[in-house]
Write a protein that holds these residues in place. Structure first.
Motif, PDB file in Angstrom:
ATOM      1  N   SER A  17       0.736  -1.142   0.104  1.00 42.84           N
ATOM      2  CA  SER A  17      -0.038   0.065  -0.070  1.00 42.84           C
ATOM      3  C   SER A  17       0.939   1.336  -0.098  1.00 42.84           C
ATOM      4  O   SER A  17       0.456   2.132  -0.494  1.00 42.84           O
ATOM      5  CB  SER A  17      -0.636   0.301   1.184  1.00 42.84           C
ATOM      6  OG  SER A  17      -1.881  -1.328   1.262  1.00 42.84           O
ATOM      7  N   PRO A  18       1.980   1.250   0.754  1.00 43.05           N
ATOM      8  CA  PRO A  18       2.729   2.617   0.832  1.00 43.05           C
ATOM      9  C   PRO A  18       3.091   3.127  -0.650  1.00 43.05           C
ATOM     10  O   PRO A  18       3.481   4.173  -1.079  1.00 43.05           O
ATOM     11  CB  PRO A  18       3.995   2.221   1.608  1.00 43.05           C
ATOM     12  CG  PRO A  18       3.420   1.110   2.593  1.00 43.05           C
ATOM     13  CD  PRO A  18       2.434   0.152   1.601  1.00 43.05           C
TER      14      PRO A  18
ATOM     15  N   LYS B 243       1.541   3.042  -3.298  1.00 38.46           N
ATOM     16  CA  LYS B 243       0.770   3.896  -4.038  1.00 38.46           C
ATOM     17  C   LYS B 243       1.022   5.282  -3.697  1.00 38.46           C
ATOM     18  O   LYS B 243       0.305   6.097  -4.398  1.00 38.46           O
ATOM     19  CB  LYS B 243      -0.816   3.349  -3.669  1.00 38.46           C
ATOM     20  CG  LYS B 243      -1.133   2.089  -4.012  1.00 38.46           C
ATOM     21  CD  LYS B 243      -2.547   1.629  -3.142  1.00 38.46           C
ATOM     22  CE  LYS B 243      -2.907   0.204  -3.691  1.00 38.46           C
ATOM     23  NZ  LYS B 243      -3.788  -0.258  -3.017  1.00 38.46           N
ATOM     24  N   SER B 244       1.622   5.660  -2.818  1.00 36.63           N
ATOM     25  CA  SER B 244       1.856   7.177  -2.489  1.00 36.63           C
ATOM     26  C   SER B 244       3.019   7.922  -3.132  1.00 36.63           C
ATOM     27  O   SER B 244       4.097   7.273  -3.127  1.00 36.63           O
ATOM     28  CB  SER B 244       2.103   7.523  -0.926  1.00 36.63           C
ATOM     29  OG  SER B 244       2.507   8.813  -0.450  1.00 36.63           O
ATOM     30  N   ARG B 245       2.570   9.045  -3.740  1.00 37.63           N
ATOM     31  CA  ARG B 245       3.542   9.548  -4.642  1.00 37.63           C
ATOM     32  C   ARG B 245       4.405  10.349  -3.866  1.00 37.63           C
ATOM     33  O   ARG B 245       5.687  10.790  -4.428  1.00 37.63           O
ATOM     34  CB  ARG B 245       2.892  10.588  -5.630  1.00 37.63           C
ATOM     35  CG  ARG B 245       2.242   9.860  -6.876  1.00 37.63           C
ATOM     36  CD  ARG B 245       1.468  10.984  -7.841  1.00 37.63           C
ATOM     37  NE  ARG B 245       0.630  11.798  -7.157  1.00 37.63           N
ATOM     38  CZ  ARG B 245       0.104  12.754  -7.690  1.00 37.63           C
ATOM     39  NH1 ARG B 245       0.409  13.081  -9.227  1.00 37.63           N
ATOM     40  NH2 ARG B 245      -1.066  13.587  -7.080  1.00 37.63           N
TER      41      ARG B 245
ATOM     42  N   THR C 299       5.755  10.291   5.909  1.00 37.01           N
ATOM     43  CA  THR C 299       4.460  10.681   5.221  1.00 37.01           C
ATOM     44  C   THR C 299       3.550   9.458   5.364  1.00 37.01           C
ATOM     45  O   THR C 299       2.323   9.739   5.030  1.00 37.01           O
ATOM     46  CB  THR C 299       4.678  10.869   3.685  1.00 37.01           C
ATOM     47  OG1 THR C 299       5.168   9.582   3.156  1.00 37.01           O
ATOM     48  CG2 THR C 299       5.813  11.922   3.273  1.00 37.01           C
ATOM     49  N   LEU C 300       3.866   8.500   6.083  1.00 33.09           N
ATOM     50  CA  LEU C 300       3.179   7.380   6.140  1.00 33.09           C
ATOM     51  C   LEU C 300       2.431   7.377   7.524  1.00 33.09           C
ATOM     52  O   LEU C 300       3.299   7.817   8.472  1.00 33.09           O
ATOM     53  CB  LEU C 300       3.948   6.110   6.152  1.00 33.09           C
ATOM     54  CG  LEU C 300       4.566   5.541   4.829  1.00 33.09           C
ATOM     55  CD1 LEU C 300       5.354   4.386   4.861  1.00 33.09           C
ATOM     56  CD2 LEU C 300       3.556   5.846   3.767  1.00 33.09           C
TER      57      LEU C 300
ATOM     58  N   ARG D 152       4.121  20.716  -1.756  1.00 31.15           N
ATOM     59  CA  ARG D 152       3.106  19.918  -0.758  1.00 31.15           C
ATOM     60  C   ARG D 152       3.434  20.619   0.464  1.00 31.15           C
ATOM     61  O   ARG D 152       2.405  20.836   1.283  1.00 31.15           O
ATOM     62  CB  ARG D 152       3.641  18.497  -0.514  1.00 31.15           C
ATOM     63  CG  ARG D 152       3.402  17.613  -1.639  1.00 31.15           C
ATOM     64  CD  ARG D 152       3.272  16.068  -1.147  1.00 31.15           C
ATOM     65  NE  ARG D 152       4.702  15.499  -0.756  1.00 31.15           N
ATOM     66  CZ  ARG D 152       5.611  15.183  -1.550  1.00 31.15           C
ATOM     67  NH1 ARG D 152       5.558  15.032  -2.712  1.00 31.15           N
ATOM     68  NH2 ARG D 152       6.669  14.624  -1.044  1.00 31.15           N
TER      69      ARG D 152
END
Length: 464
Positions: free
Chosen positions: A251-252, A254-256, A376-377, A458
């Motif tokens: 799943s991680p 998938k994070s840009r 960021t997670l 960001r």
């Protein structure tokens, strides 16, 4: 946990991660001696490094399961036992086969120690200081393998190559005693180990490393191995997405904000590990230095790596990814370019400056790249983020030495066939490998530029 108990726990875990990193490059300065004593070539000898990395990587991939399924204390002492037994086997190994087995046993301990340290740091340290604490851990991970050539070079020259295994035997025994009093149990939750995923990862890593070694030696065989490796990797990813209990939750990725940091870490460590394997071969076989003197040439770059790692963590906490990451990768690319152009001259000062740039630049980008993605997670994703990041570091350690040793060997053989001396042939092969390393580092620089600028945007959006 806080105060003195926390400090002691982190000291033991940091030191254990340092030892795991030290063991990764333990045999680098002994490869020439091992080749001479056992009558094996450089391609066979490098499997003492690559085989170690493959096993360590498989263990790292399993650590997302182990860290949730078992408590900290039994995990630590299991790793300590494998490290100690493997080191004793290496100390007493009478032939190449048993030496290879010793390295594989050692690797099990290293594969546990490094992610165990990282997961614990993420669990017990405040988020606003994560960059600093992770940089200390990153310093241990990079300083260990960087210092190993210096220490082991002196041992090989003075006491013979078997003596290099005395260091981990003594160090692990001391750390195990300290751990009895400082390592307490943390964590435990239901988890399941997916055996087919473990098998697929082992097939992928073994065939990938073999294919890269043979790529410039036996191209049809290498292509076949790489095709099967890619197929097994695709099956592995497919199973992680479909399996009820995946070995690693992807799943991680998938994070840009996360996946580019994994690529950056991989590129940085491909260069660092390759340099630590190939540079001793160049200094000993190319310029004719003893193992001790080759280690001394690498000492200042090693210290620079430690210093920039700690400094990079502080800059990361204070300023973020920009301009730290692009500048670090630029230094690495310039260093490799200098090696590629100047290695055939056999100029020690030139190679020293180039190594300084590569090792110093790596210190600025390795831990900050990891921190940039991991912070960021959400907390529940930390074990998987650490597993993914650390797995790719180990894959880099497999890919880099395998690919660049194959290029060096082919270039060396071509130069010898053209009538070059043994030293110049080694230098030519080394230079050709560094050309490829320069291209990889330049790609890292371009990605770091885009990633760090995106991070700035960001951060600006969050402040609004």
């Amino acid at each position: 946990m806080q105060g003195k108990p926390l400090v002691m726990l982190l000291v033991v875990l940091y030191a254990s991660a340092f030892l795991a990193g030290f063991n990764e490059n333990l045999v680098n300065m002994a490869l020439v001696s091992v080749m001479g004593e056992y009558g094996v070539d450089s391609v066979a000898a490098q499997w003492l490094v690559t085989g170690y990395m493959i096993v360590a990587t498989i263990m790292v991939m399993c650590m997302a399961f182990f860290y949730r399924r078992f408590k900290l204390r039994p995990l630590y002492f299991s790793a300590a036992a494998f490290t100690l037994v493997g080191s004793l086997m290496g100390l007493l190994a009478p032939n190449f086969e048993l030496l290879m087995a010793a390295r594989l046993v050692q690797a099990v301990g290293s594969g546990i120690f490094i992610p165990l340290m990282m997961n614990t740091v993420l669990a017990v340290t405040p988020k606003e200081k994560m960059g600093t604490f992770m940089s200390i851990g990153g310093c241990m991970i990079t300083f260990g393998p960087a210092l190993a050539p210096v220490v082991c070079g002196a041992q090989v020259t003075t006491f013979g190559w078997h003596s290099i295994f005395a260091v981990p035997v003594i160090a692990m025994a001391v750390l195990a005693v300290l751990a009895i009093f400082s390592v307490k149990n943390l964590g435990f939750s239901p988890a399941h180990l997916d055996i087919p995923s473990v098998v697929l990862s082992a097939v992928f890593l073994s065939l990938l490393s073999f294919g890269l070694v043979e790529l410039t030696i036996d191209t049809p065989l290498a292509v076949g191995a790489l095709v099967v490796a890619v197929a097994s990797a695709a099956l592995f990813v497919w199973r992680q997405l479909r399996c009820e209990h995946p070995l690693i939750d992807l799943s991680p990725m998938k994070s840009r904000a996360f996946w580019p940091s994994v690529v950056l870490t991989t590129v940085a460590m491909m260069g660092s590990f390759s340099c630590s394997v190939l540079l001793p071969l160049y200094l000993e076989s190319g310029t004719g230095l003893t193992a001790f003197m080759a280690g001394m040439v690498m000492l200042i770059p090693v210290l620079a790596n430690a210093g920039t790692t700690l400094l990079g963590g502080r800059i990361m906490d204070a300023r973020g990814e920009w301009p730290l990451l692009p500048a670090g990768f630029a230094a690495i690319a310039i260093g490799f370019a200098l090696m590629a152009s100047l290695a055939p001259t056999l100029s020690l000062p030139a190679v020293f400056v180039a190594a300084l740039l590569v090792m110093g630049g790596t210190g600025f980008v390795f831990s900050p790249s990891q921190t940039a993605g991991l912070r960021t997670l959400p907390p529940e994703m930390n074990p998987f983020g650490v597993a993914i990041s650390t797995t790719f570091v180990q894959i880099a350690a497999c890919i880099g030495p395998s690919l660049y040793t194959g290029i060096l060997s082919t270039g060396q053989a071509s130069a010898l066939a053209a009538g070059a001396s043994a030293g110049l042939a080694t230098a030519q092969g080394f230079a050709e490998a560094m050309v490829v390393a320069t291209c990889v580092a330049a790609f890292g620089c371009a990605l770091a530029l885009a990633y760090s600028r995106a991070a700035v945007k960001r951060a600006a959006l969050k402040e609004r």
